[in-house]
Scaffold this motif. Structure first.
Motif, PDB file in Angstrom:
ATOM      1  N   LYS A 189      14.855  60.038 -25.780  1.00  0.00           N
ATOM      2  CA  LYS A 189      15.789  60.839 -24.544  1.00  0.00           C
ATOM      3  C   LYS A 189      14.281  61.963 -24.522  1.00  0.00           C
ATOM      4  N   ALA A 190      12.879  61.808 -25.176  1.00  0.00           N
ATOM      5  CA  ALA A 190      12.167  62.580 -25.168  1.00  0.00           C
ATOM      6  C   ALA A 190      11.275  61.232 -23.893  1.00  0.00           C
ATOM      7  N   ALA A 191      11.373  60.571 -24.359  1.00  0.00           N
ATOM      8  CA  ALA A 191      10.645  59.847 -23.541  1.00  0.00           C
ATOM      9  C   ALA A 191      10.842  59.095 -22.096  1.00  0.00           C
ATOM     10  N   LYS A 192      12.229  60.013 -21.368  1.00  0.00           N
ATOM     11  CA  LYS A 192      13.259  59.663 -20.482  1.00  0.00           C
ATOM     12  C   LYS A 192      12.512  59.694 -19.536  1.00  0.00           C
ATOM     13  N   ALA A 198      13.373  58.159  -9.841  1.00  0.00           N
ATOM     14  CA  ALA A 198      12.789  59.232  -8.965  1.00  0.00           C
ATOM     15  C   ALA A 198      13.725  60.431  -8.908  1.00  0.00           C
ATOM     16  N   ARG A 199      14.728  59.810  -8.818  1.00  0.00           N
ATOM     17  CA  ARG A 199      15.337  61.554  -8.593  1.00  0.00           C
ATOM     18  C   ARG A 199      15.689  61.207  -9.910  1.00  0.00           C
ATOM     19  N   SER A 200      15.715  61.205 -10.976  1.00  0.00           N
ATOM     20  CA  SER A 200      15.449  61.459 -11.714  1.00  0.00           C
ATOM     21  C   SER A 200      14.169  62.104 -12.936  1.00  0.00           C
ATOM     22  N   ILE A 201      13.195  61.734 -12.203  1.00  0.00           N
ATOM     23  CA  ILE A 201      11.737  62.160 -13.182  1.00  0.00           C
ATOM     24  C   ILE A 201      11.397  63.382 -12.314  1.00  0.00           C
ATOM     25  N   ALA A 202      11.541  63.555 -10.682  1.00  0.00           N
ATOM     26  CA  ALA A 202      12.040  64.868  -9.484  1.00  0.00           C
ATOM     27  C   ALA A 202      12.310  65.912 -10.492  1.00  0.00           C
ATOM     28  N   ARG A 203      13.899  65.835 -10.764  1.00  0.00           N
ATOM     29  CA  ARG A 203      13.935  66.965 -11.251  1.00  0.00           C
ATOM     30  C   ARG A 203      13.350  66.739 -12.131  1.00  0.00           C
ATOM     31  N   ALA A 220      12.582  71.221 -12.809  1.00  0.00           N
ATOM     32  CA  ALA A 220      12.907  72.118 -13.687  1.00  0.00           C
ATOM     33  C   ALA A 220      11.499  72.437 -14.500  1.00  0.00           C
ATOM     34  N   ARG A 221      10.540  71.817 -14.994  1.00  0.00           N
ATOM     35  CA  ARG A 221       9.638  71.433 -15.531  1.00  0.00           C
ATOM     36  C   ARG A 221       8.322  72.994 -14.723  1.00  0.00           C
ATOM     37  N   HIS A 222       8.813  73.178 -13.405  1.00  0.00           N
ATOM     38  CA  HIS A 222       8.114  73.909 -12.452  1.00  0.00           C
ATOM     39  C   HIS A 222       8.472  74.920 -12.042  1.00  0.00           C
ATOM     40  N   ALA A 223       9.262  75.739 -12.463  1.00  0.00           N
ATOM     41  CA  ALA A 223      10.476  76.099 -11.719  1.00  0.00           C
ATOM     42  C   ALA A 223      10.252  77.567 -11.277  1.00  0.00           C
ATOM     43  N   PRO A 224      10.443  78.610 -10.384  1.00  0.00           N
ATOM     44  CA  PRO A 224       9.536  79.361 -10.420  1.00  0.00           C
ATOM     45  C   PRO A 224      10.226  80.849 -10.887  1.00  0.00           C
ATOM     46  N   THR A 225       9.640  81.529 -11.335  1.00  0.00           N
ATOM     47  CA  THR A 225      10.161  82.478 -11.565  1.00  0.00           C
ATOM     48  C   THR A 225      10.413  83.792 -10.647  1.00  0.00           C
ATOM     49  N   GLU A 226      11.553  85.150 -11.006  1.00  0.00           N
ATOM     50  CA  GLU A 226      11.536  85.653  -9.903  1.00  0.00           C
ATOM     51  C   GLU A 226      10.917  86.050  -8.834  1.00  0.00           C
ATOM     52  N   ASP A 227       9.597  86.476  -9.302  1.00  0.00           N
ATOM     53  CA  ASP A 227       8.106  87.054  -9.142  1.00  0.00           C
ATOM     54  C   ASP A 227       7.605  85.975  -7.636  1.00  0.00           C
ATOM     55  N   GLU A 228       7.547  85.085  -8.378  1.00  0.00           N
ATOM     56  CA  GLU A 228       6.711  83.881  -7.977  1.00  0.00           C
ATOM     57  C   GLU A 228       8.400  83.507  -6.820  1.00  0.00           C
ATOM     58  N   MET A 229       9.087  83.232  -7.073  1.00  0.00           N
ATOM     59  CA  MET A 229      10.438  82.870  -6.066  1.00  0.00           C
ATOM     60  C   MET A 229       8.936  83.546  -4.337  1.00  0.00           C
ATOM     61  N   GLU A 230       9.424  85.020  -4.679  1.00  0.00           N
ATOM     62  CA  GLU A 230       9.448  86.079  -3.454  1.00  0.00           C
ATOM     63  C   GLU A 230       7.668  85.570  -2.746  1.00  0.00           C
ATOM     64  N   THR A 231       6.344  85.443  -3.631  1.00  0.00           N
ATOM     65  CA  THR A 231       5.362  84.240  -3.394  1.00  0.00           C
ATOM     66  C   THR A 231       5.263  83.570  -2.950  1.00  0.00           C
ATOM     67  N   TYR A 232       5.891  83.121  -3.128  1.00  0.00           N
ATOM     68  CA  TYR A 232       5.797  81.297  -2.403  1.00  0.00           C
ATOM     69  C   TYR A 232       6.910  81.166  -1.018  1.00  0.00           C
TER      70      TYR A 232
END
Length: 430
Positions: free
Chosen positions: A340-343, A400-405, A409-421
């Motif tokens: 699972k961790a090596a998915k 590829a879909r699984s890798i991208a998801r 998830a690993r790089h989800a922006p915070t609320e502040d970052e959402m505004e900036t990006y």
């Protein structure tokens, strides 16, 4: 981080390599001659002879998980054990097995038997193991895995429509399957069938897996499916119809609604075994390419001295080395932190390995000219086989879909970052 193989890793890899070079490779002409004689769907005698030799040397069932494997669900029956190689140890063995198409079978390490044996080992009852796992581990019978269906996009396995319905002390199976690998072999006696046992359950709890004898009434092999014209005999890929096939209730694996749970346990190792063998296939193609380029001349000099070939050979070596490292990393992670961790690593290698091998085989075909697309060097057949691996065990797009998801998830922006990006003002973030 240690890149030096351990004594045990080298020990198994070198013994398998030695057996392939001394016993299997010299048998290739005999195999080809026996394969060409008579019926396409038969037992090939030289493979049976090699199986006895491999068994005597203890090179047998090497894919079977170690005894401390955490996935055992039923009984702890230790007679159903292999040598207990880890995924990492087996990765080095499987690369060697990939060099010659039938090498895996000589050591009882060929798909889909490997995955099916792991399923029986992990999830089977005592009765199921004695009936099917014992003869499979002895190499006396073969097996098939029936999941994909012609009527639905089986890349999303929740689409499958085959029904497995309880009636008294039996289950009744109805449906149509295809790409049922291994069903052409006359020794193929049992199939693991995936179907729906409860269409009203939650989406991933509708499916079950059940053991079905291939000689059961209502099982019909409708046609054989070649791959780019290759029949893959005596293994083969079949389209099979199942019409009111009755099996005892005791044939259910693990319980109704647990098909996806079993599939995850089966497909992790199965996917990576293919990738390991693929590296051996690529090495073999590169070797043939280098020899051919040095043996032929064109336009006044050996072909390998034309600069385009230096580029292609260099890139081939780079790509094999990178792919091997990713494959070994995935195998090591599976051993240390679980499938699972090596998915993500498993998904990455599943996309990378066949793509890498196809490019190298394609260049090797080009280097051989007309001979490359003939049957003389085995490159066209290797290409056909590797091309199916971009679909088998889930197409590239699903991985590829699984890798991208996981990456999103690993790089989800915070609320502040959402505004900036979203505004485009990067000054504040870097």
């Amino acid at each position: 981080m240690d890149f030096q193989p351990t004594e045990r890793q080298s020990h198994w890899r070198d013994r398998v390599r030695d057996f392939i070079e001394k016993e299997v490779r010299p048998a290739v002409p005999t195999y080809k001659a026996q394969d060409a004689e008579g019926d396409r769907w038969k037992v090939i005698p030289v493979v049976e002879e090699l199986k006895e030799k491999a068994k005597a040397k203890g090179l047998w069932n090497m894919f079977m998980p170690p005894r401390n494997d955490s996935h055992h669900h039923v009984d702890e029956s230790f007679e159903f054990e292999g040598p207990g190689l880890t995924n990492l140890e087996y990765a080095m063995v499987a690369e060697e097995l990939g060099r010659i198409g039938f090498a895996s079978e000589t050591m009882n390490c060929s798909a889909p038997d490997t995955g099916n044996m792991e399923v029986l080992h992990r999830y089977g009852t005592r009765e199921q193991k004695e009936q099917w796992l014992a003869p499979l581990m002895a190499g006396e019978i073969r097996s098939a895995f029936l999941m994909t269906e012609p009527q639905v996009a089986s890349s999303d396995a929740t689409n499958i429509e085959t029904s497995i319905i309880r009636e008294g002390d039996e289950y009744v199976i109805n449906g149509r399957k295809w790409w049922s690998s291994g069903a052409g072999d006359p020794r193929c006696k049992v199939a693991i069938v995936m179907g729906k046992s409860d269409t009203s359950a939650q989406r991933h709890q509708q499916q079950s897996m059940i053991l079905m004898p291939l000689d059961a009434e209502g099982v019909t092999i409708e046609r054989h499916l070649p791959v780019f014209g290759y029949d893959d005999a005596p293994h083969g890929h079949m389209e099979i119809s199942l019409n009111n096939v009755r099996v005892p209730a005791s044939a259910m694996l693990l319980g109704e609604g647990r098909g996806f749970e079993i599939a995850q346990g089966r497909l992790g190792p199965g996917r990576i075994h293919h990738c390991m063998r693929t590296i051996g296939v690529a090495e073999e193609a590169l070797e043939k390419m280098c020899k051919r380029l040095q043996a032929r001349e064109a336009f006044g000099k050996p072909i390998y001295k034309h600069s385009i070939w230096e580029q292609r050979v260099a890139q081939a070596r780079i790509d094999i080395e990178m792919t091997r490292l990713l494959c070994l990393k995935a195998a090591d992670m599976m051993d240390k932190v679980g499938n699972k961790a090596a998915k993500q690593e498993i998904a990455m290698i599943k996309v990378a390995a066949p793509t890498m091998a196809l490019k190298i085989i394609d260049d090797a075909i080009q280097a051989h000219g007309g001979a490359g697309v003939s049957d003389d060097f085995g490159l066209a057949q290797a290409y056909a086989h590797q091309r199916t691996l971009r679909l088998a065990d889930g197409p590239d797009e699903v991985h590829a879909r699984s890798i991208a998801r996981m990456e999103f998830a690993r790089h989800a922006p915070t609320e502040d970052e959402m505004e900036t990006y979203s505004s485009g003002d990067m000054g504040a973030t870097r």
